[in-house]
Design a protein around this motif. Structure first.
Motif, PDB file in Angstrom:
ATOM      1  N   PHE A  27       0.751  -0.950  -0.092  1.00 41.46           N
ATOM      2  CA  PHE A  27       0.124   0.060  -0.125  1.00 41.46           C
ATOM      3  C   PHE A  27       0.743   1.119   0.049  1.00 41.46           C
ATOM      4  O   PHE A  27       1.808   1.313   0.602  1.00 41.46           O
ATOM      5  CB  PHE A  27      -0.974  -0.043   1.215  1.00 41.46           C
ATOM      6  CG  PHE A  27      -1.877  -0.980   1.133  1.00 41.46           C
ATOM      7  CD1 PHE A  27      -2.707  -1.315   0.306  1.00 41.46           C
ATOM      8  CD2 PHE A  27      -1.805  -1.906   2.568  1.00 41.46           C
ATOM      9  CE1 PHE A  27      -3.585  -2.474   0.506  1.00 41.46           C
ATOM     10  CE2 PHE A  27      -2.797  -3.118   2.682  1.00 41.46           C
ATOM     11  CZ  PHE A  27      -3.642  -3.159   1.429  1.00 41.46           C
ATOM     12  N   SER A  28       0.405   2.271  -0.915  1.00 45.09           N
ATOM     13  CA  SER A  28       1.017   3.598  -0.746  1.00 45.09           C
ATOM     14  C   SER A  28       0.765   4.112   0.607  1.00 45.09           C
ATOM     15  O   SER A  28      -0.235   3.920   1.164  1.00 45.09           O
ATOM     16  CB  SER A  28       0.751   4.352  -2.064  1.00 45.09           C
ATOM     17  OG  SER A  28      -0.656   4.850  -1.931  1.00 45.09           O
ATOM     18  N   GLU A  29       1.190   5.289   0.779  1.00 44.37           N
ATOM     19  CA  GLU A  29       0.788   6.309   1.980  1.00 44.37           C
ATOM     20  C   GLU A  29      -0.683   6.810   1.795  1.00 44.37           C
ATOM     21  O   GLU A  29      -1.390   6.801   2.564  1.00 44.37           O
ATOM     22  CB  GLU A  29       1.641   7.464   2.048  1.00 44.37           C
ATOM     23  CG  GLU A  29       3.152   7.115   2.823  1.00 44.37           C
ATOM     24  CD  GLU A  29       2.970   6.352   4.020  1.00 44.37           C
ATOM     25  OE1 GLU A  29       2.289   6.586   4.769  1.00 44.37           O
ATOM     26  OE2 GLU A  29       3.801   5.267   4.030  1.00 44.37           O
ATOM     27  N   VAL A  30      -1.229   7.086   0.408  1.00 41.09           N
ATOM     28  CA  VAL A  30      -2.298   7.347   0.194  1.00 41.09           C
ATOM     29  C   VAL A  30      -3.207   6.399   0.509  1.00 41.09           C
ATOM     30  O   VAL A  30      -4.437   6.660   1.088  1.00 41.09           O
ATOM     31  CB  VAL A  30      -2.362   7.960  -1.083  1.00 41.09           C
ATOM     32  CG1 VAL A  30      -3.971   8.017  -1.781  1.00 41.09           C
ATOM     33  CG2 VAL A  30      -1.686   9.231  -1.473  1.00 41.09           C
ATOM     34  N   GLN A  31      -3.097   5.180   0.082  1.00 36.95           N
ATOM     35  CA  GLN A  31      -4.033   4.001   0.327  1.00 36.95           C
ATOM     36  C   GLN A  31      -3.992   3.656   1.860  1.00 36.95           C
ATOM     37  O   GLN A  31      -5.281   3.384   2.437  1.00 36.95           O
ATOM     38  CB  GLN A  31      -3.393   2.757  -0.365  1.00 36.95           C
ATOM     39  CG  GLN A  31      -3.591   2.930  -2.152  1.00 36.95           C
ATOM     40  CD  GLN A  31      -2.873   1.949  -2.689  1.00 36.95           C
ATOM     41  OE1 GLN A  31      -1.906   1.613  -2.664  1.00 36.95           O
ATOM     42  NE2 GLN A  31      -3.535   1.287  -3.763  1.00 36.95           N
ATOM     43  N   ILE A  32      -2.884   3.753   2.595  1.00 37.86           N
ATOM     44  CA  ILE A  32      -3.044   3.480   4.028  1.00 37.86           C
ATOM     45  C   ILE A  32      -4.085   4.758   4.613  1.00 37.86           C
ATOM     46  O   ILE A  32      -4.926   4.222   5.328  1.00 37.86           O
ATOM     47  CB  ILE A  32      -1.589   3.951   4.680  1.00 37.86           C
ATOM     48  CG1 ILE A  32      -0.731   2.751   4.103  1.00 37.86           C
ATOM     49  CG2 ILE A  32      -1.601   4.011   6.155  1.00 37.86           C
ATOM     50  CD1 ILE A  32      -0.810   1.350   4.749  1.00 37.86           C
ATOM     51  N   HIS A  33      -3.953   5.826   4.154  1.00 33.57           N
ATOM     52  CA  HIS A  33      -4.910   7.020   4.790  1.00 33.57           C
ATOM     53  C   HIS A  33      -6.248   6.583   4.455  1.00 33.57           C
ATOM     54  O   HIS A  33      -7.349   6.780   5.144  1.00 33.57           O
ATOM     55  CB  HIS A  33      -4.266   8.410   4.433  1.00 33.57           C
ATOM     56  CG  HIS A  33      -3.157   8.930   5.031  1.00 33.57           C
ATOM     57  ND1 HIS A  33      -3.287   9.076   6.346  1.00 33.57           N
ATOM     58  CD2 HIS A  33      -1.815   9.137   4.682  1.00 33.57           C
ATOM     59  CE1 HIS A  33      -1.944   9.438   6.855  1.00 33.57           C
ATOM     60  NE2 HIS A  33      -1.153   9.490   5.880  1.00 33.57           N
ATOM     61  N   GLN A  34      -6.372   6.184   3.107  1.00 32.97           N
ATOM     62  CA  GLN A  34      -7.828   5.962   2.600  1.00 32.97           C
ATOM     63  C   GLN A  34      -8.370   4.821   3.527  1.00 32.97           C
ATOM     64  O   GLN A  34      -9.392   4.814   3.993  1.00 32.97           O
ATOM     65  CB  GLN A  34      -7.974   5.538   1.202  1.00 32.97           C
ATOM     66  CG  GLN A  34      -7.685   6.761   0.340  1.00 32.97           C
ATOM     67  CD  GLN A  34      -7.418   6.433  -1.138  1.00 32.97           C
ATOM     68  OE1 GLN A  34      -6.996   5.417  -1.365  1.00 32.97           O
ATOM     69  NE2 GLN A  34      -8.120   7.217  -1.954  1.00 32.97           N
ATOM     70  N   PHE A  35      -7.578   3.829   3.913  1.00 35.83           N
ATOM     71  CA  PHE A  35      -8.137   2.626   4.762  1.00 35.83           C
ATOM     72  C   PHE A  35      -8.345   3.073   6.013  1.00 35.83           C
ATOM     73  O   PHE A  35      -9.460   2.532   6.858  1.00 35.83           O
ATOM     74  CB  PHE A  35      -7.089   1.521   4.667  1.00 35.83           C
ATOM     75  CG  PHE A  35      -7.187   0.513   3.687  1.00 35.83           C
ATOM     76  CD1 PHE A  35      -8.409  -0.285   3.548  1.00 35.83           C
ATOM     77  CD2 PHE A  35      -6.370   0.287   2.643  1.00 35.83           C
ATOM     78  CE1 PHE A  35      -8.491  -1.236   2.567  1.00 35.83           C
ATOM     79  CE2 PHE A  35      -6.384  -0.636   1.527  1.00 35.83           C
ATOM     80  CZ  PHE A  35      -7.545  -1.201   1.344  1.00 35.83           C
ATOM     81  N   LEU A  36      -7.796   3.936   6.754  1.00 33.11           N
ATOM     82  CA  LEU A  36      -7.722   4.650   7.950  1.00 33.11           C
ATOM     83  C   LEU A  36      -9.012   5.324   8.029  1.00 33.11           C
ATOM     84  O   LEU A  36      -9.852   5.196   9.082  1.00 33.11           O
ATOM     85  CB  LEU A  36      -6.592   5.389   8.452  1.00 33.11           C
ATOM     86  CG  LEU A  36      -5.258   4.422   8.590  1.00 33.11           C
ATOM     87  CD1 LEU A  36      -3.829   5.461   8.943  1.00 33.11           C
ATOM     88  CD2 LEU A  36      -5.406   3.224   9.675  1.00 33.11           C
ATOM     89  N   ASP A  37      -9.299   6.115   7.116  1.00 31.42           N
ATOM     90  CA  ASP A  37     -10.275   6.943   6.974  1.00 31.42           C
ATOM     91  C   ASP A  37     -11.788   6.040   6.921  1.00 31.42           C
ATOM     92  O   ASP A  37     -12.635   6.529   7.532  1.00 31.42           O
ATOM     93  CB  ASP A  37     -10.388   8.130   5.609  1.00 31.42           C
ATOM     94  CG  ASP A  37      -9.207   9.283   6.038  1.00 31.42           C
ATOM     95  OD1 ASP A  37      -8.878   9.314   7.112  1.00 31.42           O
ATOM     96  OD2 ASP A  37      -8.981   9.806   5.202  1.00 31.42           O
ATOM     97  N   TYR A  38     -11.572   5.225   6.076  1.00 30.10           N
ATOM     98  CA  TYR A  38     -12.662   4.310   5.843  1.00 30.10           C
ATOM     99  C   TYR A  38     -13.162   3.559   7.196  1.00 30.10           C
ATOM    100  O   TYR A  38     -14.193   3.476   7.619  1.00 30.10           O
ATOM    101  CB  TYR A  38     -12.257   3.100   4.877  1.00 30.10           C
ATOM    102  CG  TYR A  38     -13.532   2.308   4.351  1.00 30.10           C
ATOM    103  CD1 TYR A  38     -14.746   2.309   4.897  1.00 30.10           C
ATOM    104  CD2 TYR A  38     -12.934   1.121   3.719  1.00 30.10           C
ATOM    105  CE1 TYR A  38     -15.615   1.535   4.093  1.00 30.10           C
ATOM    106  CE2 TYR A  38     -14.114   0.091   3.430  1.00 30.10           C
ATOM    107  CZ  TYR A  38     -15.193   0.209   3.539  1.00 30.10           C
ATOM    108  OH  TYR A  38     -16.296  -0.566   3.288  1.00 30.10           O
ATOM    109  N   TYR A  39     -11.931   3.255   7.921  1.00 29.55           N
ATOM    110  CA  TYR A  39     -12.167   2.428   9.158  1.00 29.55           C
ATOM    111  C   TYR A  39     -13.101   3.473  10.376  1.00 29.55           C
ATOM    112  O   TYR A  39     -14.076   3.300  10.836  1.00 29.55           O
ATOM    113  CB  TYR A  39     -11.017   2.054  10.026  1.00 29.55           C
ATOM    114  CG  TYR A  39     -10.999   1.625  11.397  1.00 29.55           C
ATOM    115  CD1 TYR A  39     -11.803   0.550  11.455  1.00 29.55           C
ATOM    116  CD2 TYR A  39     -10.757   2.389  12.615  1.00 29.55           C
ATOM    117  CE1 TYR A  39     -11.981   0.133  12.850  1.00 29.55           C
ATOM    118  CE2 TYR A  39     -10.934   1.855  13.799  1.00 29.55           C
ATOM    119  CZ  TYR A  39     -11.655   0.922  13.874  1.00 29.55           C
ATOM    120  OH  TYR A  39     -11.887   0.372  15.342  1.00 29.55           O
ATOM    121  N   GLU A  40     -12.429   4.739  10.200  1.00 31.00           N
ATOM    122  CA  GLU A  40     -13.230   5.794  10.836  1.00 31.00           C
ATOM    123  C   GLU A  40     -14.669   6.170  10.583  1.00 31.00           C
ATOM    124  O   GLU A  40     -15.530   6.016  11.414  1.00 31.00           O
ATOM    125  CB  GLU A  40     -12.571   7.124  10.744  1.00 31.00           C
ATOM    126  CG  GLU A  40     -10.995   7.021  11.690  1.00 31.00           C
ATOM    127  CD  GLU A  40     -10.784   6.687  12.902  1.00 31.00           C
ATOM    128  OE1 GLU A  40     -11.927   7.012  13.860  1.00 31.00           O
ATOM    129  OE2 GLU A  40      -9.948   6.115  13.399  1.00 31.00           O
TER     130      GLU A  40
END
Length: 239
Positions: free
Chosen positions: A18-31
Motif C-alpha cells: 500500500f502507498s501512503e495515500v492508500q493507507i490513509h484511505q483505509f484508516l479514513d474508511y475505518y473511522e
C-alpha cells in the motif's frame, strides 16, 4: 504496532503493497465505518485489528484467486458497508466499480464514504439485484462480479451472473465448507450461463479462519427470464 504498520504488514502477507495515500484511505474508511456504526447496524466487527483482517484483508484476498489487474469493470452485489468493493477500489484505483445494495441508508453511507476518501470511478447504487440486472446499463456489462453477501450459491448466482459479460467471472466469497452448496448450484449455473471454474480455499493470514472463493465463468448469455422477480431467487433457489 501502530495502525499504519499493522495495515502494511497485513497487505504484505497477501502480496499487496500500500502507498501512503492508500493507507490513509483505509484508516479514513475505518473511522467512517465505526462512526456510522454507532447509529446504524453496518458491522458487528469494530475492533481495528479485526476490521483489518476480517473486512479489509478478507476483501482483498481475491488476489489469491484472480489477477485483479486484468479486470476493468467490477460490480459488488449486496455490498452492505462496502465489502469487498471499497477495499478493492482503494487497492486497485484503476477499477471502474459499482456498489449495489438494496438498503438506501447503506447506499447513503457508501456515497458519503466515497466522497470522504476522494475515490473516483466508483458509484453506489440503490437497487435490488433482480431489478438492476434488467437494466441495459448493467446487464452483462462487467468483467467481474463479486459478492460477500450471505446467500446460498444458487440464489447468489441468479443475482450475480446476469451482470457478467460473456467471458467474465463471478466470484463468490464463502466460508471454507462449501462442497454441498457447490454441488447443489450446478444446475442453476447451467441455466444462468455460468460454469464452475474452480474453488480456491485458503486461511486468512495470522488466523485460523478458513475461506473459499467460488470462481464461476460466464460461458453463454443469460436467458432474459433471469433473474426472476424480486424475492424469488432467495425463496425458491433454482434447482
Amino acid at each position: 504496532m501502530d495502525k499504519s504498520s499493522l495495515l502494511k504488514k497485513a497487505g504484505q502477507e497477501i502480496g499487496i503493497s500500500f502507498s501512503e495515500v492508500q493507507i490513509h484511505q483505509f484508516l479514513d474508511y475505518y473511522e467512517c465505518l465505526v462512526e456510522k456504526n454507532k447509529v446504524m447496524n453496518l458491522t458487528a466487527i469494530t475492533e481495528y485489528e479485526e476490521v483489518v483482517l476480517k473486512h479489509f484483508i478478507d476483501s482483498l484476498s481475491i488476489v489469491k484467486a484472480i489477477d485483479m489487474k486484468k479486470c476493468k469493470k467490477v460490480i459488488d452485489i449486496g455490498t452492505g458497508a462496502g465489502f469487498p468493493g471499497i477495499p478493492l477500489k482503494i487497492a486497485f484505483p484503476e477499477l471502474e466499480l459499482v456498489l449495489l445494495d438494496s438498503l438506501n441508508k447503506r447506499v447513503l453511507f457508501l456515497k458519503e464514504t466515497i466522497d470522504k476518501l476522494g475515490l473516483t470511478g466508483i458509484t453506489a447504487v440503490h437497487a435490488r439485484a433482480e431489478d438492476a440486472a434488467r437494466k441495459e446499463t448493467y446487464r452483462e456489462s462487467f468483467d467481474l462480479c463479486v459478492s460477500r453477501a450471505v446467500a446460498n450459491l444458487s440464489s447468489l448466482s441468479e443475482y450475480c451472473i446476469p451482470f457478467v459479460a460473456k467471458g467474465g467471472l463471478f466470484v463468490s466469497y464463502k466460508a471454507s465448507d462449501v462442497e454441498e452448496e457447490v454441488k447443489e448450484a450446478k444446475h442453476a449455473l447451467y441455466l444462468l450461463g455460468g460454469k464452475m471454474k474452480e474453488k480456491i480455499e485458503f486461511v486468512l493470514p495470522s488466523s485460523d479462519i478458513g475461506r473459499s472463493f467460488i470462481i464461476i465463468e460466464k460461458v453463454k448469455t443469460t436467458p432474459l427470464k433471469y433473474p426472476r422477480k424480486a424475492g424469488l431467487p432467495s425463496k425458491e433457489p433454482l434447482k
